[in-house]
Design a protein around this motif. Structure first.
Motif, short mmCIF file in Angstrom:
data_model
loop_
_atom_site.label_atom_id
_atom_site.label_comp_id
_atom_site.label_asym_id
_atom_site.label_seq_id
_atom_site.Cartn_x
_atom_site.Cartn_y
_atom_site.Cartn_z
N SER A 223 -46.61 5.43 41.96
CA SER A 223 -45.22 5.04 42.14
C SER A 223 -44.69 5.52 43.49
O SER A 223 -43.99 4.77 44.20
N GLN A 224 -45.04 6.76 43.85
CA GLN A 224 -44.60 7.28 45.14
C GLN A 224 -45.19 6.47 46.30
O GLN A 224 -44.49 6.17 47.28
N GLU A 225 -46.49 6.14 46.18
CA GLU A 225 -47.13 5.36 47.24
C GLU A 225 -46.51 3.98 47.36
O GLU A 225 -46.32 3.46 48.47
N PHE A 226 -46.21 3.35 46.21
CA PHE A 226 -45.57 2.04 46.26
C PHE A 226 -44.18 2.13 46.89
O PHE A 226 -43.76 1.23 47.62
N ASP A 227 -43.48 3.21 46.60
CA ASP A 227 -42.17 3.38 47.23
C ASP A 227 -42.31 3.51 48.74
O ASP A 227 -41.54 2.89 49.50
N ARG A 228 -43.29 4.32 49.18
CA ARG A 228 -43.50 4.46 50.62
C ARG A 228 -43.94 3.14 51.25
O ARG A 228 -43.51 2.78 52.35
N LEU A 229 -44.82 2.42 50.53
CA LEU A 229 -45.28 1.13 51.04
C LEU A 229 -44.11 0.15 51.14
O LEU A 229 -44.01 -0.62 52.11
N ASN A 230 -43.24 0.18 50.14
CA ASN A 230 -42.08 -0.71 50.17
C ASN A 230 -41.19 -0.38 51.36
O ASN A 230 -40.66 -1.27 52.04
N ASP A 231 -41.02 0.92 51.61
CA ASP A 231 -40.21 1.32 52.77
C ASP A 231 -40.83 0.84 54.08
O ASP A 231 -40.13 0.35 54.98
N ARG A 232 -42.14 0.99 54.19
CA ARG A 232 -42.82 0.55 55.41
C ARG A 232 -42.72 -0.96 55.59
O ARG A 232 -42.49 -1.46 56.70
N LEU A 233 -42.93 -1.71 54.48
CA LEU A 233 -42.82 -3.16 54.57
C LEU A 233 -41.41 -3.58 54.96
O LEU A 233 -41.22 -4.52 55.75
N THR A 234 -40.43 -2.88 54.40
CA THR A 234 -39.04 -3.19 54.76
C THR A 234 -38.80 -2.94 56.24
O THR A 234 -38.16 -3.75 56.94
#
Length: 418
Positions: free
Chosen positions: A178-189
């Motif tokens: 979940s944490q990695e997906f959150d970071r990935l989402n932030d990077r994609l944004t």
């Protein structure tokens, strides 16, 4: 009548090397004496010698024949004994094989039946080992063990794989994912925002949404078409230098204008800052890579070196500035025509005799006219009502620029002709 050999007391027989010497030998035999008497006197010695040889050879053959008969007799005895021994061994082997492997009564069939038969020990052991009705059988124990690990929500595997249980490994894995997906989402944004910003910037700073090289390609293509030259976009292709892609465009001059020579101008588009030395090195490599006589580098205003706007000649190459937000064709046309003249002049040894002062004066006038165009453009942005008159003024200034460039061409041609 049997022949007899009488040895005189003084007779001798001795061997001398390969010779048999017989002295005073007398044979008493009337029949043999008659045979010898019938022979001529000169042949008697040879006849007696031959008879002695024949006799000795016969005695030798008789001894060999006796030895062969003895060997044959002994071999026959040995063969008979061997046959008798083999017969007894075969009978003993047959008895042994029958007692161990005979059907029914043999030792091996009885042993196999006792262990592997329908009622053998192995069947009984396997039956007890895999009897599902017995808890202490292998199957029963495996069922109990597997039930502990896999059966129901309380099993150990269910506890380990349940991501909602705080102490399970999957819970920690779930948290990390979940944490990695959150970071990935932030990077994609962030990436999407940056891409959107770049797209907006590109839309603002390029003609009709094209980037700087696309803009230059369109402008250079129009200029090349008017002069009969050929334009190639070469930024993605390797040239004559190994693994080098230097040179964004190559402008090949019309052969009629070049006097049949293969003259090229290499064009570099720069929308990033570069030092003067780095730019000179890159132009030198680009000219070598594309077999060009002259280099032309086009900068955007934000990255152009000081003192080159709107265009300049440095180290035999042409530098110019084109604003992608408001591209001015006259500036690029003047720079291209100047580069063409330098390329044509490079093919003549008399190029050193050109009137440099006249050329510099023409270029200074061109720069002045271009500066005037910039000033009028600024006026256009603030005085919309006078756009018609200013536009006419711009047209006159463009004509003046081209006239100044024509003066430079004339001076260069005169220098070449001289």
């Amino acid at each position: 009548m049997e022949a007899r050999i009488v040895h005189l007391p003084t007779s001798e027989v001795h061997i001398d090397g390969d010779r048999i010497v017989v002295e005073r030998l007398v044979i008493r035999d009337g029949a043999l004496a008659a045979v010898v008497a019938e022979q001529p006197a000169e042949d008697l010695v040879a006849l007696v010698e031959r008879a002695l040889k024949i006799g000795l050879l016969a005695l030798q053959d008789a001894g060999v024949t006796v030895n062969v008969d003895v060997v044959r007799t002994e071999f026959q005895k040995l063969l008979t004994q061997s046959e008798q021994v083999n017969l007894r061994a075969a009978e003993a082997l047959d008895q042994t094989l029958r007692s161990n492997f005979a059907d029914g009564d043999g030792r091996l069939p009885r042993t196999l039946e006792r262990f592997l038969g329908d009622k053998g020990a192995l069947r009984a052991y396997v039956g007890e080992l895999f009897d599902e009705t017995k808890r202490d059988s292998a199957i029963g124990r495996m069922r109990t063990l597997l039930g502990t690990y896999f059966d129901g929500d309380a099993s150990k595997l269910a506890v380990l794989l349940d991501p909602t249980r705080q102490n399970s490994p999957m819970h920690q894995f779930r948290v990390e994912i979940s944490q990695e997906f959150d970071r990935l989402n932030d990077r994609l944004t962030a990436i999407e925002a940056a891409a959107a910003a770049r797209g907006a910037e590109r839309a603002k700073s390029s003609a009709k949404g094209a980037d700087f090289e696309d803009l230059l390609e369109a402008m250079l293509a129009d200029l090349a078409r008017g002069c009969g030259d050929l334009l190639d976009r070469t930024g993605g292709e390797a040239g004559g230098v190994l693994r080098s892609k230097k040179g964004d465009f190559v402008l090949t001059l019309n052969s009629a204008s070049a006097g049949g020579a293969d003259l090229r101008i290499v064009v570099e588009a720069k929308d990033r800052p570069m030092s003067g030395r780095a730019m000179r090195d890159e132009l030198r490599e680009a000219k070598e890579n594309r077999a060009a006589a002259v280099g032309l580098v086009v900068f955007t205003p934000a990255h152009a070196p000081a003192g080159i706007a709107p265009f300049d000649i440095r180290a035999g190459d042409v530098y110019c500035v084109v604003d992608p937000a408001a591209p001015e064709t006259a500036t690029l046309e003047a720079a291209v025509r100047l580069a063409r003249l330098l390329a044509l002049a490079s093919t003549r040894e008399q190029a050193t005799e050109m009137d440099g002062e006249a050329i510099r004066a023409a270029l200074t006038a061109v720069r002045a006219e271009l500066d005037a165009i910039k000033g009028i453009k600024a006026t256009l942005t603030s005085i919309a009502t006078s756009s018609a008159s200013v536009q006419a003024c711009l047209d006159r200034l463009r004509e003046a620029i081209l006239a100044r460039v024509a003066e430079a061409e004339t001076e260069i041609r005169h220098g070449v002709a001289g």
